[in-house]
Write a protein that holds these residues in place. Sequence first.
Motif, PDB file in Angstrom:
ATOM      1  N   GLY A 132      40.926  43.323  45.261  1.00 39.45           N
ATOM      2  CA  GLY A 132      41.729  42.865  44.144  1.00 39.45           C
ATOM      3  C   GLY A 132      43.147  43.387  44.144  1.00 39.45           C
ATOM      4  N   ALA A 133      43.655  43.715  45.314  1.00 41.24           N
ATOM      5  CA  ALA A 133      45.016  44.235  45.419  1.00 41.24           C
ATOM      6  C   ALA A 133      45.983  43.112  45.774  1.00 41.24           C
ATOM      7  CB  ALA A 133      45.081  45.336  46.484  1.00 41.24           C
ATOM      8  N   SER A 134      47.268  43.341  45.523  1.00 37.56           N
ATOM      9  CA  SER A 134      48.292  42.385  45.899  1.00 37.56           C
ATOM     10  C   SER A 134      48.528  42.453  47.405  1.00 37.56           C
ATOM     11  CB  SER A 134      49.594  42.674  45.150  1.00 37.56           C
ATOM     12  OG  SER A 134      50.149  43.910  45.591  1.00 37.56           O
ATOM     13  N   SER A 135      49.357  41.548  47.902  1.00 37.08           N
ATOM     14  CA  SER A 135      49.600  41.489  49.341  1.00 37.08           C
ATOM     15  C   SER A 135      50.316  42.726  49.876  1.00 37.08           C
ATOM     16  CB  SER A 135      50.417  40.240  49.695  1.00 37.08           C
ATOM     17  OG  SER A 135      51.654  40.262  49.006  1.00 37.08           O
ATOM     18  N   ASN A 136      51.013  43.478  48.997  1.00 37.01           N
ATOM     19  CA  ASN A 136      51.671  44.711  49.441  1.00 37.01           C
ATOM     20  C   ASN A 136      50.844  45.960  49.128  1.00 37.01           C
ATOM     21  OD1 ASN A 136      51.972  44.932  46.719  1.00 37.01           O
ATOM     22  ND2 ASN A 136      54.217  44.987  46.703  1.00 37.01           N
ATOM     23  N   GLY A 137      49.577  45.742  48.709  1.00 37.56           N
ATOM     24  CA  GLY A 137      48.664  46.860  48.495  1.00 37.56           C
ATOM     25  C   GLY A 137      48.656  47.448  47.110  1.00 37.56           C
ATOM     26  N   GLU A 138      49.464  46.925  46.206  1.00 37.35           N
ATOM     27  CA  GLU A 138      49.464  47.453  44.845  1.00 37.35           C
ATOM     28  C   GLU A 138      48.203  47.017  44.114  1.00 37.35           C
ATOM     29  OE1 GLU A 138      52.941  46.769  42.548  1.00 37.35           O
ATOM     30  OE2 GLU A 138      54.309  47.270  44.190  1.00 37.35           O
ATOM     31  N   ILE A 139      47.718  47.900  43.236  1.00 35.29           N
ATOM     32  CA  ILE A 139      46.501  47.623  42.493  1.00 35.29           C
ATOM     33  C   ILE A 139      46.595  48.279  41.124  1.00 35.29           C
ATOM     34  CG2 ILE A 139      45.207  49.659  43.313  1.00 35.29           C
ATOM     35  CD1 ILE A 139      42.762  47.725  43.577  1.00 35.29           C
ATOM     36  N   SER A 140      45.925  47.711  40.145  1.00 37.83           N
ATOM     37  CA  SER A 140      45.931  48.274  38.798  1.00 37.83           C
ATOM     38  C   SER A 140      45.259  49.641  38.795  1.00 37.83           C
ATOM     39  CB  SER A 140      45.187  47.339  37.840  1.00 37.83           C
ATOM     40  OG  SER A 140      44.912  47.985  36.611  1.00 37.83           O
ATOM     41  N   CYS A 141      45.944  50.628  38.248  1.00 39.92           N
ATOM     42  CA  CYS A 141      45.358  51.970  38.195  1.00 39.92           C
ATOM     43  C   CYS A 141      44.084  51.996  37.351  1.00 39.92           C
ATOM     44  CB  CYS A 141      46.381  52.963  37.639  1.00 39.92           C
ATOM     45  SG  CYS A 141      47.787  53.264  38.742  1.00 39.92           S
ATOM     46  N   GLU A 142      44.011  51.098  36.368  1.00 39.16           N
ATOM     47  CA  GLU A 142      42.814  51.037  35.529  1.00 39.16           C
ATOM     48  C   GLU A 142      41.587  50.577  36.313  1.00 39.16           C
ATOM     49  OE1 GLU A 142      45.757  49.798  34.667  1.00 39.16           O
ATOM     50  OE2 GLU A 142      46.272  51.259  33.106  1.00 39.16           O
ATOM     51  N   ALA A 143      41.832  49.852  37.397  1.00 37.82           N
ATOM     52  CA  ALA A 143      40.717  49.310  38.177  1.00 37.82           C
ATOM     53  C   ALA A 143      40.170  50.296  39.205  1.00 37.82           C
ATOM     54  CB  ALA A 143      41.163  48.034  38.890  1.00 37.82           C
ATOM     55  N   VAL A 144      40.883  51.392  39.435  1.00 36.34           N
ATOM     56  CA  VAL A 144      40.512  52.300  40.521  1.00 36.34           C
ATOM     57  C   VAL A 144      39.105  52.869  40.333  1.00 36.34           C
ATOM     58  CG1 VAL A 144      41.068  54.496  41.627  1.00 36.34           C
ATOM     59  CG2 VAL A 144      42.892  52.887  41.080  1.00 36.34           C
ATOM     60  N   SER A 145      38.748  53.205  39.086  1.00 36.90           N
ATOM     61  CA  SER A 145      37.450  53.840  38.840  1.00 36.90           C
ATOM     62  C   SER A 145      36.278  52.935  39.185  1.00 36.90           C
ATOM     63  CB  SER A 145      37.345  54.285  37.378  1.00 36.90           C
ATOM     64  OG  SER A 145      37.481  53.155  36.522  1.00 36.90           O
ATOM     65  N   SER A 146      36.506  51.618  39.242  1.00 34.94           N
ATOM     66  CA  SER A 146      35.419  50.688  39.533  1.00 34.94           C
ATOM     67  C   SER A 146      35.449  50.163  40.961  1.00 34.94           C
ATOM     68  CB  SER A 146      35.465  49.501  38.558  1.00 34.94           C
ATOM     69  OG  SER A 146      36.699  48.804  38.680  1.00 34.94           O
ATOM     70  N   LEU A 147      36.389  50.641  41.766  1.00 31.42           N
ATOM     71  CA  LEU A 147      36.471  50.178  43.147  1.00 31.42           C
ATOM     72  C   LEU A 147      35.313  50.721  43.974  1.00 31.42           C
ATOM     73  CD1 LEU A 147      40.290  50.537  43.963  1.00 31.42           C
ATOM     74  CD2 LEU A 147      39.010  48.422  43.551  1.00 31.42           C
ATOM     75  N   PRO A 148      34.846  49.971  44.970  1.00 35.92           N
ATOM     76  CA  PRO A 148      33.762  50.439  45.837  1.00 35.92           C
ATOM     77  C   PRO A 148      34.283  51.311  46.973  1.00 35.92           C
ATOM     78  CG  PRO A 148      34.370  48.228  46.453  1.00 35.92           C
ATOM     79  CD  PRO A 148      35.245  48.584  45.268  1.00 35.92           C
ATOM     80  N   ASP A 149      33.358  51.976  47.659  1.00 39.12           N
ATOM     81  CA  ASP A 149      33.690  52.679  48.891  1.00 39.12           C
ATOM     82  C   ASP A 149      34.004  51.667  49.996  1.00 39.12           C
ATOM     83  OD1 ASP A 149      33.024  54.957  47.512  1.00 39.12           O
ATOM     84  OD2 ASP A 149      31.195  55.370  48.648  1.00 39.12           O
ATOM     85  N   ILE A 150      34.863  52.070  50.909  1.00 38.38           N
ATOM     86  CA  ILE A 150      34.993  51.360  52.179  1.00 38.38           C
ATOM     87  C   ILE A 150      34.157  52.134  53.189  1.00 38.38           C
ATOM     88  CG2 ILE A 150      36.553  50.693  54.034  1.00 38.38           C
ATOM     89  CD1 ILE A 150      38.723  50.298  52.013  1.00 38.38           C
ATOM     90  N   VAL A 151      33.248  51.439  53.859  1.00 39.46           N
ATOM     91  CA  VAL A 151      32.292  52.116  54.740  1.00 39.46           C
ATOM     92  C   VAL A 151      32.568  51.730  56.188  1.00 39.46           C
ATOM     93  CG1 VAL A 151      29.876  52.545  55.262  1.00 39.46           C
ATOM     94  CG2 VAL A 151      30.575  52.075  52.891  1.00 39.46           C
ATOM     95  N   PHE A 152      32.809  52.750  57.006  1.00 40.06           N
ATOM     96  CA  PHE A 152      33.011  52.558  58.437  1.00 40.06           C
ATOM     97  C   PHE A 152      31.696  52.893  59.144  1.00 40.06           C
ATOM     98  CE2 PHE A 152      37.061  53.396  56.529  1.00 40.06           C
ATOM     99  CZ  PHE A 152      37.937  52.542  57.177  1.00 40.06           C
ATOM    100  N   TYR A 153      31.136  51.921  59.837  1.00 38.63           N
ATOM    101  CA  TYR A 153      29.906  52.144  60.590  1.00 38.63           C
ATOM    102  C   TYR A 153      30.280  52.467  62.034  1.00 38.63           C
ATOM    103  CZ  TYR A 153      27.261  50.439  56.608  1.00 38.63           C
ATOM    104  OH  TYR A 153      26.714  50.309  55.354  1.00 38.63           O
TER     105      TYR A 153
END
Length: 379
Positions: free
Chosen positions: A293-314
């Motif tokens: 849910g980020a913009s094309s330059n990587g900006e994201i709502s700070c309010e949304a950070v707490s609900s973001l998932p992990d990025i998992v590298f296998y």
Amino acid sequence: MKLLLLLVLVAVAQCRVFRAPLRRGKSLRQSLQEHGLLEHYLKQHPYNPATKYFATRASTEPLQNYLDNEYFGTISIGSPAQEFTVVFDTGSSNLWVPSVYCSSPACTNHNRFNPAESSTFISTNDSLEIAYGTGSMTGILGYDTVTVADIEVLNQIFGLAETEPGDFFYYVPFDGILGLAFPSIASSGATPVFDNMMKEGLVAQDLFSVYLSKNGQSGSFVLFGAIDPFYTTNGITWIPLSAETYWQITMDSVSIGEEAVACSLGCQAIVDTGTSLLAMPNRALGPILSTLGASSNGEISCEAVSSLPDIVFYINGQAFPVPPSAYVVESNGYCILGFQGMNIPTESGELWILGDVFIREYYVIFNRANNMVGLSPLP
């Protein structure tokens, strides 16, 4: 170091003359002895010739954490010693520092090596030229005594910068770079510092390990010749190298939640202490930003950070999660993802760079004896 967030670059520019002093590192044995803990620790961790953990040839180099963006320590070159702060970079293989031969603004703003003041310096006619993701240098090669932590390496080849064009190295709070990758990618065929440490038997084991602190805290270090058991209580996953150039490994896939979002057929990655962010192929960046849910330059709502998932590298059949607290950078009420798109082709496809955003979540062991990388989730 190579890939920087715009907001961090601004912060560095505002602090252009900040170069906090850092004393040369002490060995683990010296540190424990000073605090009266050596005898107790030796009882709890008796010397084992198989691991040689507490051999005197294991030495700790403390690193200063600068804005969670760069990590650097102090080395000395010459006789008598001339001190320099350097990034310990697993993404390159050369040691270089500014020299008195350099008149670039980036050199005059930092400590410069003067060979005339060292009785052990040996000059050469060989030149050196290195281009990084950000910044470049040219210079000449010479030999001198280099001391890292309490390890003294005689006749170490290193670069004396004569030019450092552009603005990047002017603003950084360190003087030079000490590469810890393989000799095969060393510019001008210069032997890396750690290779000489191994060749001369100056380390107990042919490996070094790295801990990078978070949130600007102290405690970061490179440990030469040993693995600190305090940081491996969650076990170590050993990953074989796919190439002996960078510290390059094969990843199985990259997922967000239960969904594979990139690298679904496998891809190549390097573990790089000298890169601040997570760098990935441009074609992978878009879907990841969109999924989060980020913009094309990587900006994201700070309010949304707490609900973001992990990025998992296998990697090698194991999952290595990176939580949003690690990959989101907040500054002055703005939040941005610590990702960078770039295309670095290899014979096996485009390359990912697991930089400091990833490394801060794990104690990383760089094993030259077995050509493997060890990852241990931090407690």
